[in-house]
Design an enzyme around this catalytic site. Sequence first.
Site, PDB file in Angstrom:
ATOM      1  N   ASN A   1      52.506  39.127 104.679  1.00  0.00           N
ATOM      2  CA  ASN A   1      53.280  38.375 105.683  1.00  0.00           C
ATOM      3  C   ASN A   1      54.761  38.738 105.662  1.00  0.00           C
ATOM      4  OD1 ASN A   1      54.291  37.089 103.434  1.00  0.00           O
ATOM      5  ND2 ASN A   1      53.626  35.024 104.007  1.00  0.00           N
ATOM      6  N   LEU A   2      55.126  39.715 104.827  1.00  0.00           N
ATOM      7  CA  LEU A   2      56.493  40.249 104.736  1.00  0.00           C
ATOM      8  C   LEU A   2      57.509  39.177 104.351  1.00  0.00           C
ATOM      9  CD1 LEU A   2      56.420  42.682 107.831  1.00  0.00           C
ATOM     10  CD2 LEU A   2      55.912  43.197 105.429  1.00  0.00           C
ATOM     11  N   ASP A  44      49.146  36.188 107.116  1.00  0.00           N
ATOM     12  CA  ASP A  44      49.318  35.285 105.974  1.00  0.00           C
ATOM     13  C   ASP A  44      47.949  35.006 105.363  1.00  0.00           C
ATOM     14  OD1 ASP A  44      49.678  32.698 104.484  1.00  0.00           O
ATOM     15  OD2 ASP A  44      51.714  32.953 105.254  1.00  0.00           O
ATOM     16  N   SER A  99      49.501  36.757  85.130  1.00  0.00           N
ATOM     17  CA  SER A  99      50.758  36.997  84.427  1.00  0.00           C
ATOM     18  C   SER A  99      50.652  36.530  82.980  1.00  0.00           C
ATOM     19  CB  SER A  99      51.852  36.203  85.142  1.00  0.00           C
ATOM     20  OG  SER A  99      52.986  36.079  84.320  1.00  0.00           O
ATOM     21  N   TYR A 135      55.041  27.749  88.693  1.00  0.00           N
ATOM     22  CA  TYR A 135      54.548  29.102  88.992  1.00  0.00           C
ATOM     23  C   TYR A 135      53.399  29.461  88.044  1.00  0.00           C
ATOM     24  CZ  TYR A 135      54.277  34.201  88.646  1.00  0.00           C
ATOM     25  OH  TYR A 135      53.808  35.497  88.577  1.00  0.00           O
ATOM     26  N   LYS A 139      49.143  30.222  88.587  1.00  0.00           N
ATOM     27  CA  LYS A 139      48.359  31.353  88.057  1.00  0.00           C
ATOM     28  C   LYS A 139      47.173  30.842  87.229  1.00  0.00           C
ATOM     29  CE  LYS A 139      50.717  34.822  89.720  1.00  0.00           C
ATOM     30  NZ  LYS A 139      50.133  35.575  90.845  1.00  0.00           N
ATOM     31  N   ASN A 172      66.599  37.529  89.457  1.00  0.00           N
ATOM     32  CA  ASN A 172      66.313  36.655  88.309  1.00  0.00           C
ATOM     33  C   ASN A 172      65.960  37.489  87.088  1.00  0.00           C
ATOM     34  OD1 ASN A 172      66.370  34.109  89.737  1.00  0.00           O
ATOM     35  ND2 ASN A 172      64.507  34.830  90.759  1.00  0.00           N
ATOM     36  N   LEU A 188      65.677  40.688  84.393  1.00  0.00           N
ATOM     37  CA  LEU A 188      66.672  41.467  83.649  1.00  0.00           C
ATOM     38  C   LEU A 188      66.937  42.843  84.264  1.00  0.00           C
ATOM     39  CD1 LEU A 188      68.464  41.794  81.126  1.00  0.00           C
ATOM     40  CD2 LEU A 188      66.470  42.783  79.985  1.00  0.00           C
ATOM     41  N   GLY A 234      63.557  27.296  79.105  1.00  0.00           N
ATOM     42  CA  GLY A 234      62.169  27.738  79.281  1.00  0.00           C
ATOM     43  C   GLY A 234      61.881  29.108  78.689  1.00  0.00           C
TER      44      GLY A 234
HETATM   45  P1  NAD Z   1      56.480  40.905  95.538  1.00  0.00           P
HETATM   46  O1  NAD Z   1      57.129  39.658  96.011  1.00  0.00           O
HETATM   47  O2  NAD Z   1      57.254  42.176  95.602  1.00  0.00           O
HETATM   48  O3  NAD Z   1      55.098  41.127  96.312  1.00  0.00           O
HETATM   49  C1  NAD Z   1      54.310  40.067  96.767  1.00  0.00           C
HETATM   50  C2  NAD Z   1      54.002  40.338  98.231  1.00  0.00           C
HETATM   51  O4  NAD Z   1      53.185  39.274  98.729  1.00  0.00           O
HETATM   52  C3  NAD Z   1      55.261  40.378  99.106  1.00  0.00           C
HETATM   53  O5  NAD Z   1      55.253  41.576  99.869  1.00  0.00           O
HETATM   54  C4  NAD Z   1      55.134  39.147  99.998  1.00  0.00           C
HETATM   55  O6  NAD Z   1      55.690  39.369 101.277  1.00  0.00           O
HETATM   56  C5  NAD Z   1      53.629  38.932 100.029  1.00  0.00           C
HETATM   57  N1  NAD Z   1      53.198  37.531 100.267  1.00  0.00           N
HETATM   58  C6  NAD Z   1      53.626  36.411  99.630  1.00  0.00           C
HETATM   59  N2  NAD Z   1      52.978  35.343 100.108  1.00  0.00           N
HETATM   60  C7  NAD Z   1      52.108  35.793 101.058  1.00  0.00           C
HETATM   61  C8  NAD Z   1      51.169  35.162 101.912  1.00  0.00           C
HETATM   62  N3  NAD Z   1      51.003  33.837 101.919  1.00  0.00           N
HETATM   63  N4  NAD Z   1      50.441  35.936 102.748  1.00  0.00           N
HETATM   64  C9  NAD Z   1      50.612  37.277 102.774  1.00  0.00           C
HETATM   65  N5  NAD Z   1      51.494  37.928 102.012  1.00  0.00           N
HETATM   66  C10 NAD Z   1      52.243  37.190 101.147  1.00  0.00           C
HETATM   67  O7  NAD Z   1      55.978  40.617  94.044  1.00  0.00           O
HETATM   68  P2  NAD Z   1      55.366  41.610  92.974  1.00  0.00           P
HETATM   69  O8  NAD Z   1      56.336  41.720  91.854  1.00  0.00           O
HETATM   70  O9  NAD Z   1      54.841  42.836  93.625  1.00  0.00           O
HETATM   71  O10 NAD Z   1      54.167  40.698  92.443  1.00  0.00           O
HETATM   72  C11 NAD Z   1      52.839  40.850  92.910  1.00  0.00           C
HETATM   73  C12 NAD Z   1      51.963  39.843  92.191  1.00  0.00           C
HETATM   74  O11 NAD Z   1      52.062  40.064  90.782  1.00  0.00           O
HETATM   75  C13 NAD Z   1      52.360  38.387  92.427  1.00  0.00           C
HETATM   76  O12 NAD Z   1      51.184  37.624  92.566  1.00  0.00           O
HETATM   77  C14 NAD Z   1      53.090  38.004  91.156  1.00  0.00           C
HETATM   78  O13 NAD Z   1      52.988  36.637  90.874  1.00  0.00           O
HETATM   79  C15 NAD Z   1      52.366  38.842  90.119  1.00  0.00           C
HETATM   80  N6  NAD Z   1      53.189  39.131  88.938  1.00  0.00           N
HETATM   81  C16 NAD Z   1      54.389  39.759  89.086  1.00  0.00           C
HETATM   82  C17 NAD Z   1      55.185  40.000  87.970  1.00  0.00           C
HETATM   83  C18 NAD Z   1      56.535  40.658  88.105  1.00  0.00           C
HETATM   84  O14 NAD Z   1      57.351  40.549  87.177  1.00  0.00           O
HETATM   85  N7  NAD Z   1      56.829  41.361  89.186  1.00  0.00           N
HETATM   86  C19 NAD Z   1      54.738  39.605  86.689  1.00  0.00           C
HETATM   87  C20 NAD Z   1      53.497  38.991  86.575  1.00  0.00           C
HETATM   88  C21 NAD Z   1      52.717  38.753  87.714  1.00  0.00           C
HETATM   89  N1  UDP Z   2      67.599  37.973  80.725  1.00  0.00           N
HETATM   90  C1  UDP Z   2      68.981  37.977  80.493  1.00  0.00           C
HETATM   91  N2  UDP Z   2      69.797  37.995  81.580  1.00  0.00           N
HETATM   92  C2  UDP Z   2      69.352  38.017  82.869  1.00  0.00           C
HETATM   93  C3  UDP Z   2      67.942  38.009  83.082  1.00  0.00           C
HETATM   94  C4  UDP Z   2      67.101  37.974  81.974  1.00  0.00           C
HETATM   95  O1  UDP Z   2      69.432  37.977  79.359  1.00  0.00           O
HETATM   96  O2  UDP Z   2      70.154  38.007  83.808  1.00  0.00           O
HETATM   97  C5  UDP Z   2      66.699  37.979  79.558  1.00  0.00           C
HETATM   98  C6  UDP Z   2      65.754  36.787  79.490  1.00  0.00           C
HETATM   99  O3  UDP Z   2      66.369  35.717  78.803  1.00  0.00           O
HETATM  100  C7  UDP Z   2      64.555  37.387  78.733  1.00  0.00           C
HETATM  101  C8  UDP Z   2      64.547  38.853  79.186  1.00  0.00           C
HETATM  102  O4  UDP Z   2      65.865  39.110  79.688  1.00  0.00           O
HETATM  103  O5  UDP Z   2      64.797  37.363  77.336  1.00  0.00           O
HETATM  104  C9  UDP Z   2      63.532  39.137  80.295  1.00  0.00           C
HETATM  105  O6  UDP Z   2      63.738  38.214  81.358  1.00  0.00           O
HETATM  106  P1  UDP Z   2      63.002  38.369  82.772  1.00  0.00           P
HETATM  107  O7  UDP Z   2      63.469  37.234  83.641  1.00  0.00           O
HETATM  108  O8  UDP Z   2      63.190  39.762  83.273  1.00  0.00           O
HETATM  109  O9  UDP Z   2      61.463  38.226  82.387  1.00  0.00           O
HETATM  110  P2  UDP Z   2      60.649  36.989  81.761  1.00  0.00           P
HETATM  111  O10 UDP Z   2      61.596  35.964  81.268  1.00  0.00           O
HETATM  112  O11 UDP Z   2      59.819  36.520  82.887  1.00  0.00           O
HETATM  113  O12 UDP Z   2      59.852  37.585  80.660  1.00  0.00           O
END
Ligand code: NAD
Ligand code: UDP
Length: 343
Positions: A32-33, A58, A124, A148, A152, A197, A199, A294
Site C-alpha cells: 500500500n506504499l 492494502d 522478529s 509491536y 508479532k 529510530n 542505529l 525498553g
Molecule cells: P518496511 O516498512 O520497509 O516494509 C514494509 C512494507 O509493507 C512497506 O513497503 C509498507 O508500505 C508495506 N505495508 C505496511 N502495511 C501495509 C498494508 N496494510 N498493506 C500493504 N502493504 C503494507 O519494513 P521492513 O524493514 O522491510 O520490514 C518488513 C517486515 O519485517 C515487517 O513485517 C517488519 O515488522 C519485519 N521486521 C523488520 C525488522 C527490521 O529491523 N527492519 C526486524 C524484524 C522484523
Molecule cells: N542505538 C543508539 N542510538 C540510536 C539508535 C540505537 O545508541 O540512535 C542503540 C540501541 O540502544 C541498541 C542498538 O543501538 O543498543 C540497536 O538499536 P536499534 O534501534 O537499531 O535496534 P533494536 O533496539 O531494535 O535491536
Amino acid sequence: MRILLTGGAGYIGSHTAVALAATGHEVVCFDNLSNSRAEVMDQLETITGQSIPLIVGDIRDRTSLEQAMQSHAIEAVIHFAGLKAVGEAVARPLIYYDNNVRGTLSLIEAMIACSVRTLVFSSSATVYGEPQYLPLDEIHPTSATNPYGRTKLMIEEMLTDIAAADPDWRIAVLRYFNPVGAHESGLIGEDPNGIPNNLMPFISRVASGRLERLSVFGDDYDTPDGTGVRDYIHVTDLAAGHLAALGAISSHNEPISTWNLGTGQGYSVLEMVRAFERVNGVCVPYQIADRRPGDVASCYASPDKAKAELGWEAALGLEDMCSSMWRFERMLATSNSPQATAT
Ligand code: NAD
Ligand code: UDP
C-alpha cells in the site's frame, strides 16, 4: 514458483524480490506504499533486468488480495507487510493491531479462498522479550515488551493454531535479528521517513551530514564497552534466508517451522560506529546519552537451527554492511541534490 510479496516494495521485501528473481522465481509485489515508494520498482528492474509487477493495495482488503493471487496464479506468499516502529506502536497501539494482526488475518483468509497454503512470515527477535540466556535459540521463551512485539507474537500464535487445524499448511516463521546494509548496487536500501529510530540508518545520516550527531543510548550496560550489543545481519543474507526457508517448507512435512535469521555474532554500538568510520573513511560524531527505555543490554541469535535445517548461514560481515549502506546513502544524496533533480 509464483510468489506474492506483501510489503514487497519495502526494505527487506525489495531485497528479497531481487534474490527470488535471480533464481528464476516469478515475483509479484503487493504494497500500500505506506512506508515505501513505487519508484523502487524501477530500481528493481535495473537490478534484475525484469519487470516485477507492483499491485498497490492494502492487505486488509481481502478482495484485492484474492484478485492479485488469482490473476497471477500465486503459489506462495512471503508476508513482509506491517508497521514496525516501536515508539509509534506504544503511542498508537490500535493502528498496529489493525494493520499487523487484522491485516494478517485478512491475508490468511484470502490465501484459504485461493487454495494457497505456503507462507513465509516476517517475525522478529523482539518476540524473545528480555533474554533469559544467550545466544537466543528458537526454544527460548517468548514474551512481548511493547505492542509491536505483541502483534508479532499474536500472529505467530495465530499461525501455529492454523497449522494445527490444517496440516496442509506449510508455514515458515522467520525471526529476524537486526537487518542492515543495502544492495551492492546502491540502488535500493533503507531510507526511513523522518528521523531514523534504528542505529545504522542514523549513523549513515550523521556521516553524510544529514544529521548532526549520534546519541549513544547508554554506556553503562553489562557489555564489554558498556554500550548495547546486537546481532546485525546484512539484508542480502536475510533475503537469501527467505529463499532457503521457502525451499525447505516446500519439500518437508512440518506444517509450521520457526527459524532465527541472525549471524550469531554480537557487536556493540561503539563497535558499529568505529566500523562505519573505518570502512568508509568518514567521521561519525557521537555523544553518550541516557539509556533508551525498553532496550536490553545484549541480544544475539543462535543461528544453528537455520544452518542445520535450511543449509543457510550469513556470509557477509561488518565491512559489507557498512560499505553498502554508505553507497546507498551517497546515491540518495546524489538523487536528492538540486543538480540531479534539474538534469
Ligand atoms: P518496511 O516498512 O520497509 O516494509 C514494509 C512494507 O509493507 C512497506 O513497503 C509498507 O508500505 C508495506 N505495508 C505496511 N502495511 C501495509 C498494508 N496494510 N498493506 C500493504 N502493504 C503494507 O519494513 P521492513 O524493514 O522491510 O520490514 C518488513 C517486515 O519485517 C515487517 O513485517 C517488519 O515488522 C519485519 N521486521 C523488520 C525488522 C527490521 O529491523 N527492519 C526486524 C524484524 C522484523
Ligand atoms: N542505538 C543508539 N542510538 C540510536 C539508535 C540505537 O545508541 O540512535 C542503540 C540501541 O540502544 C541498541 C542498538 O543501538 O543498543 C540497536 O538499536 P536499534 O534501534 O537499531 O535496534 P533494536 O533496539 O531494535 O535491536
